[in-house]
Design an enzyme around this catalytic site. Structure first.
Site, PDB file in Angstrom:
ATOM      1  N   ASN A  51       0.845  -1.204   0.000  1.00 23.26           N
ATOM      2  CA  ASN A  51       0.000   0.000   0.000  1.00 23.26           C
ATOM      3  C   ASN A  51       0.880   1.254   0.000  1.00 23.26           C
ATOM      4  OD1 ASN A  51      -2.314   1.485  -0.088  1.00 23.26           O
ATOM      5  ND2 ASN A  51      -3.166   0.700   1.835  1.00 23.26           N
ATOM      6  N   HIS A  90      -8.472   3.511   8.545  1.00 22.07           N
ATOM      7  CA  HIS A  90      -9.056   2.251   8.093  1.00 22.07           C
ATOM      8  C   HIS A  90     -10.453   2.027   8.652  1.00 22.07           C
ATOM      9  CE1 HIS A  90      -4.985   1.067   6.719  1.00 22.07           C
ATOM     10  NE2 HIS A  90      -5.640   0.248   5.923  1.00 22.07           N
TER      11      HIS A  90
END
Length: 443
Positions: A339, A370
């Protein structure tokens, strides 16, 4: 509802149903890929004005959002317009703070609402992914605008100087940057100046000027094509999809907290199976991120320059380096190649600006971004400890093993095993989400 039962229920859903629930995502990304080729060929900078390119990218992005998420897509547009107001009305010294608080606050409220909508499950109405990408872009632009207008050049790092934005964008530029069809569904987040240079046709040219082409025998600048890079990434996407449809089905994460498995399986075998199920969870990320990268490349965006061998590179927006992930011999190397664009965002808006404890604050922000599922906080708080421990061991031990080739090979093998197991231990709660299965896994 018991957390373990909820997790097992989620994991036991028919695999085909889970695949069908993602059909909108796949359809939109494949359609975006075709649209990206068309965009590059027929709406290239030599065929259309910047305004037309901005408008086309924005309208298609809005259409994809509505197609995928229905009325839930209103959350994306509300957040975008709220922050456009902040960008134009807030004072420059505070613009990055206000934008960050509003964007992260709205995202967190939406994450909280998803607890009641999703109940730890997976639904097609999960609009949080695009909202997370938009939050990254909003805060990135706000920080870079603050750097460009509100700070002196000598206060900035070299990277901050390069990316600083000197003027507030127009509404069309703002909407295009945040909602363009190439990144609305799966990202990645890119820098505002890079995106504007791409729309205006300066993106590739700027990178090519960094090389002395006359010394290489060229009379004029070459014209690199992204087609080869796109085809290569589509091959990776296809392989990842096949692995996802096979490995993920056959090696569910739920099995590692099955009572019979825990009672009858030796400890080392449990560790081995943990590595296998973690590997099985990766292909869906490889698929989504590599396809998103290919979409941007197909539109002509993502050129990063020329490597030492003279090869044109199209990895400006790449979100992962699979080889470096699978061969990582340190926790740092692993997270730097996983990521990638989110790691860059965390560095630019948090790590480089944190007044104290930058590592801890960066991991906490990552968890908050998140969502609010407890598993995320188990993962990222553990990540803080693993990072500090890995850094200390590397600084104190590595120099003892680099004096000879056999010692270095042995060191690399041991650190590869430890790194992979540390990652598995750290990310398992991220998949499980709830407290009860996580505690059972730790026990």
């Amino acid at each position: 509802e018991n957390g373990v039962h909820s997790f097992l229920l989620q994991e036991s859903q028919p695999f085909f149903v889970l695949f069908v629930l993602q059909i909108n995502f796949v359809a939109c990304q494949l359609f975006a890929l075709l649209a990206a080729f068309w965009f590059r060929i027929y709406l290239g900078p030599s065929h259309a004005s910047s305004a037309v390119r901005h408008a086309f990218a924005t309208l298609f992005g809005i259409y994809f959002a509505v197609f995928c998420f229905g009325w839930y897509s209103i959350h994306l547009f509300v957040l975008v317009m709220m922050n456009y107001g902040i960008m134009n009305m807030a004072s420059i010294p505070n613009i990055h703070r206000y934008s960050f608080v509003v964007a992260m606050g709205y995202l967190t409220l939406c994450h909280i609402s998803r607890i009641y909508i999703f109940h730890y499950g997976i639904l097609t109405t999960d609009f949080s992914g695009p909202l997370m990408i938009i939050t990254q872009k909003i805060t990135t632009l706000a920080c870079q605008l603050h750097d460009g207008i509100g700070r002196q050049a000598e206060e900035l790092t070299a990277e901050q100087n390069r990316l600083a934005v000197k003027t507030r964008p127009s509404l069309l530029e703002y909407l295009s940057y945040l909602l363009n069809f190439m990144s609305i569904i799966a990202g990645p987040c890119s820098n505002y100046k890079d995106y504007i240079a791409f729309i205006e046709g300066r993106h590739v040219h700027m990178k090519l000027l960094e090389v002395n082409w006359k010394q290489k025998g060229y009379d004029r600048l070459p014209d690199p094509s992204p087609t080869g890079a796109v085809m290569y990434k589509l091959c990776i996407t296809l392989v990842s999809l096949i692995l996802f449809l096979t490995l993920t089905k056959n090696f569910p994460m739920a099995y590692i907290i099955d009572n019979e498995f825990l009672d009858k399986t030796p400890f080392l075998s449990r560790l081995g199976y943990l590595y296998v199920v973690t590997q099985a969870a990766k292909p869906k990320y490889y698929f989504a991120w590599t396809l998103a990268d290919a979409v941007n490349n197909a539109a002509g965006y993502g050129f990063s320059g020329v490597d030492e061998r003279g090869t044109f590179r199209w990895d400006l927006l790449s979100n992962l380096n699979i080889w470096n992930i699978e061969t990582a011999t340190s926790f740092k190397m692993y997270i730097e190649n996983w990521n990638i664009q989110t790691a860059a965002w965390l560095k630019r808006v948090c790590y480089d600006r944190a007044p104290w404890y930058p590592t801890a604050l960066t991991f906490i922000l990552s968890a908050l971004w998140h969502g609010i599922y407890p598993g995320y906080y188990f993962t990222f708080l553990t990540g803080i400890l693993i990072t500090l421990a890995a850094r200390a061991i590397r600084n104190n031990c590595r120099h003892h093993f680099v004096s000879s080739v056999p010692l270095k090979i042995a060191y690399d093998i041991v650190t590869w095993v430890v790194t992979q197991l540390a990652v598995c231990y750290t990310v398992a709660p991220f998949v499980m989400l709830a407290v009860e299965p996580t505690i059972k896994f730790y026990k």
